[in-house]
Write a protein that holds these residues in place. Structure first.
Motif, PDB file in Angstrom:
ATOM      1  N   GLU A  63      17.743   2.545   5.359  1.00  0.00           N
ATOM      2  CA  GLU A  63      17.440   2.062   4.008  1.00  0.00           C
ATOM      3  C   GLU A  63      15.932   1.877   3.885  1.00  0.00           C
ATOM      4  OE1 GLU A  63      19.520  -1.256   1.332  1.00  0.00           O
ATOM      5  OE2 GLU A  63      18.460  -2.125   3.036  1.00  0.00           O
ATOM      6  N   ILE A  64      15.442   2.130   2.682  1.00  0.00           N
ATOM      7  CA  ILE A  64      14.043   1.854   2.346  1.00  0.00           C
ATOM      8  C   ILE A  64      14.013   1.067   1.044  1.00  0.00           C
ATOM      9  CG2 ILE A  64      11.858   2.855   1.571  1.00  0.00           C
ATOM     10  CD1 ILE A  64      12.299   5.173   3.438  1.00  0.00           C
ATOM     11  N   LYS A  65      13.235   0.004   1.029  1.00  0.00           N
ATOM     12  CA  LYS A  65      12.969  -0.761  -0.194  1.00  0.00           C
ATOM     13  C   LYS A  65      11.475  -0.692  -0.427  1.00  0.00           C
ATOM     14  CE  LYS A  65      16.683  -4.034   0.634  1.00  0.00           C
ATOM     15  NZ  LYS A  65      16.989  -5.437   0.948  1.00  0.00           N
ATOM     16  N   LEU A  66      11.091  -0.339  -1.642  1.00  0.00           N
ATOM     17  CA  LEU A  66       9.679  -0.135  -1.952  1.00  0.00           C
ATOM     18  C   LEU A  66       9.311  -0.925  -3.194  1.00  0.00           C
ATOM     19  CD1 LEU A  66       7.071   1.485  -1.370  1.00  0.00           C
ATOM     20  CD2 LEU A  66       8.107   3.404  -2.553  1.00  0.00           C
ATOM     21  N   ARG A  67       8.222  -1.676  -3.105  1.00  0.00           N
ATOM     22  CA  ARG A  67       7.698  -2.437  -4.245  1.00  0.00           C
ATOM     23  C   ARG A  67       6.318  -1.923  -4.582  1.00  0.00           C
ATOM     24  NH1 ARG A  67       7.406  -8.506  -3.100  1.00  0.00           N
ATOM     25  NH2 ARG A  67       6.131  -8.216  -4.924  1.00  0.00           N
ATOM     26  N   TYR A  68       6.109  -1.589  -5.851  1.00  0.00           N
ATOM     27  CA  TYR A  68       4.802  -1.133  -6.334  1.00  0.00           C
ATOM     28  C   TYR A  68       4.072  -2.333  -6.913  1.00  0.00           C
ATOM     29  CZ  TYR A  68       7.333   3.274  -6.100  1.00  0.00           C
ATOM     30  OH  TYR A  68       8.084   4.335  -5.679  1.00  0.00           O
ATOM     31  N   LEU A  69       2.850  -2.569  -6.446  1.00  0.00           N
ATOM     32  CA  LEU A  69       2.124  -3.763  -6.863  1.00  0.00           C
ATOM     33  C   LEU A  69       0.801  -3.477  -7.548  1.00  0.00           C
ATOM     34  CD1 LEU A  69       2.849  -5.736  -3.588  1.00  0.00           C
ATOM     35  CD2 LEU A  69       4.006  -6.003  -5.794  1.00  0.00           C
ATOM     36  N   ALA A  70       0.185  -2.327  -7.233  1.00  0.00           N
ATOM     37  CA  ALA A  70      -1.106  -1.971  -7.838  1.00  0.00           C
ATOM     38  C   ALA A  70      -1.256  -0.454  -7.795  1.00  0.00           C
ATOM     39  CB  ALA A  70      -2.256  -2.648  -7.099  1.00  0.00           C
ATOM     40  N   GLU A  71      -2.079   0.056  -8.702  1.00  0.00           N
ATOM     41  CA  GLU A  71      -2.315   1.499  -8.760  1.00  0.00           C
ATOM     42  C   GLU A  71      -3.118   1.975  -7.556  1.00  0.00           C
ATOM     43  OE1 GLU A  71      -4.512   1.707 -12.393  1.00  0.00           O
ATOM     44  OE2 GLU A  71      -2.704   1.795 -13.623  1.00  0.00           O
ATOM     45  N   VAL A  72      -2.844   3.196  -7.140  1.00  0.00           N
ATOM     46  CA  VAL A  72      -3.618   3.861  -6.090  1.00  0.00           C
ATOM     47  C   VAL A  72      -4.110   5.169  -6.677  1.00  0.00           C
ATOM     48  CG1 VAL A  72      -3.502   4.996  -3.839  1.00  0.00           C
ATOM     49  CG2 VAL A  72      -2.331   2.807  -4.195  1.00  0.00           C
ATOM     50  N   LYS A  73      -5.412   5.436  -6.529  1.00  0.00           N
ATOM     51  CA  LYS A  73      -6.014   6.668  -7.030  1.00  0.00           C
ATOM     52  C   LYS A  73      -6.502   7.515  -5.859  1.00  0.00           C
ATOM     53  CE  LYS A  73      -7.138   4.634 -11.414  1.00  0.00           C
ATOM     54  NZ  LYS A  73      -8.105   4.446 -12.456  1.00  0.00           N
ATOM     55  N   LEU A  74      -6.750   8.779  -6.135  1.00  0.00           N
ATOM     56  CA  LEU A  74      -7.110   9.741  -5.097  1.00  0.00           C
ATOM     57  C   LEU A  74      -8.276   9.275  -4.227  1.00  0.00           C
ATOM     58  CD1 LEU A  74      -6.626  12.507  -3.791  1.00  0.00           C
ATOM     59  CD2 LEU A  74      -8.156  13.493  -5.511  1.00  0.00           C
ATOM     60  N   GLN A  75      -9.280   8.690  -4.833  1.00  0.00           N
ATOM     61  CA  GLN A  75     -10.477   8.305  -4.082  1.00  0.00           C
ATOM     62  C   GLN A  75     -10.323   6.993  -3.314  1.00  0.00           C
ATOM     63  OE1 GLN A  75     -10.174   8.367  -7.389  1.00  0.00           O
ATOM     64  NE2 GLN A  75     -10.956   6.462  -8.235  1.00  0.00           N
ATOM     65  N   ASP A  76      -9.210   6.292  -3.462  1.00  0.00           N
ATOM     66  CA  ASP A  76      -9.032   5.004  -2.804  1.00  0.00           C
ATOM     67  C   ASP A  76      -8.909   5.145  -1.287  1.00  0.00           C
ATOM     68  OD1 ASP A  76      -9.097   3.489  -5.136  1.00  0.00           O
ATOM     69  OD2 ASP A  76      -6.926   3.611  -5.438  1.00  0.00           O
ATOM     70  N   ALA A  77      -9.646   4.324  -0.571  1.00  0.00           N
ATOM     71  CA  ALA A  77      -9.466   4.200   0.881  1.00  0.00           C
ATOM     72  C   ALA A  77      -8.307   3.238   1.092  1.00  0.00           C
ATOM     73  CB  ALA A  77     -10.742   3.665   1.524  1.00  0.00           C
ATOM     74  N   LEU A  78      -7.374   3.611   1.963  1.00  0.00           N
ATOM     75  CA  LEU A  78      -6.146   2.844   2.142  1.00  0.00           C
ATOM     76  C   LEU A  78      -5.978   2.365   3.578  1.00  0.00           C
ATOM     77  CD1 LEU A  78      -3.745   5.205   0.179  1.00  0.00           C
ATOM     78  CD2 LEU A  78      -4.860   3.135  -0.680  1.00  0.00           C
ATOM     79  N   ARG A  79      -5.193   1.297   3.712  1.00  0.00           N
ATOM     80  CA  ARG A  79      -4.836   0.756   5.020  1.00  0.00           C
ATOM     81  C   ARG A  79      -3.384   0.294   4.950  1.00  0.00           C
ATOM     82  NH1 ARG A  79      -7.621  -3.582   4.751  1.00  0.00           N
ATOM     83  NH2 ARG A  79      -5.996  -5.162   4.648  1.00  0.00           N
ATOM     84  N   THR A  80      -2.586   0.679   5.924  1.00  0.00           N
ATOM     85  CA  THR A  80      -1.216   0.194   6.009  1.00  0.00           C
ATOM     86  C   THR A  80      -1.087  -0.667   7.259  1.00  0.00           C
ATOM     87  OG1 THR A  80      -0.344   2.189   4.962  1.00  0.00           O
ATOM     88  CG2 THR A  80       1.219   0.834   6.138  1.00  0.00           C
ATOM     89  N   GLU A  81      -0.597  -1.879   7.068  1.00  0.00           N
ATOM     90  CA  GLU A  81      -0.326  -2.788   8.182  1.00  0.00           C
ATOM     91  C   GLU A  81       1.179  -2.901   8.335  1.00  0.00           C
ATOM     92  OE1 GLU A  81      -2.262  -6.533   7.524  1.00  0.00           O
ATOM     93  OE2 GLU A  81      -4.254  -5.616   7.453  1.00  0.00           O
ATOM     94  N   THR A  82       1.649  -2.907   9.575  1.00  0.00           N
ATOM     95  CA  THR A  82       3.084  -2.939   9.846  1.00  0.00           C
ATOM     96  C   THR A  82       3.443  -4.154  10.693  1.00  0.00           C
ATOM     97  OG1 THR A  82       3.202  -0.541   9.734  1.00  0.00           O
ATOM     98  CG2 THR A  82       5.003  -1.655  10.877  1.00  0.00           C
TER      99      THR A  82
END
Length: 153
Positions: A63-82
């Protein structure tokens, strides 16, 4: 003091084809961006690409549950913490938090239920002892999150 550092940190890169006509990351690609974090987390437990051949077992997503909280654009630098959430002998929940690094904005959260599977069935089975021990050790460090996420509903 309990070490609550993330299990892993991934810095995903976006592809132009993942951006919708509004100039934002298209819905399904939030999951694509964060699923790499699941693979890295599983590797921390000893579940690597050779795991199925070595053990006759694998890990499936239940199962996957996903919550969208803010927009992400192509130029955005991203970080995922687990972080490790609830677990038992046959399953573990991983919590991924996707941040836009510009202002440390939490853009999305994804919860993934990972199931230990005996490939001869296939059927859900207990994790190997070594894997279970790693999950347990990591979960102890992250136990505060499980209650926080659970209380959000």
């Amino acid at each position: 003091m309990i070490d609550t550092a993330p299990l892993c940190i991934v810095n995903p890169e976006l592809e132009e084809s993942w951006i919708d006509w509004n100039g934002h990351l298209s819905d399904g690609y939030y999951a694509v961006v964060m699923i790499e974090s699941t693979d890295k987390a599983l590797a921390c437990f000893g579940v690597t690409p050779d795991y199925p051949a070595r053990t006759g077992r694998s890990v499936y997503t239940g199962e996957i549950k996903l919550r969208y909280l803010a927009e992400v654009k192509l130029q955005d630098a991203l970080r995922t913490e687990t972080y490790v959430g609830h677990y038992d002998e046959k399953r573990v929940t991983l919590h991924h938090q996707l941040y836009r690094e510009d202002h440390n904005v939490l853009a999305a959260e994804m919860e993934v239920l990972c199931l230990s599977v005996d490939l001869s069935g296939p059927k859900v089975c207990p994790f190997e002892q070594m894997v279970m021990q790693e999950i347990h050790e990591r979960a102890k460090r992250h136990s505060y999150l499980a209650s926080t996420v659970q209380s959000k509903g």
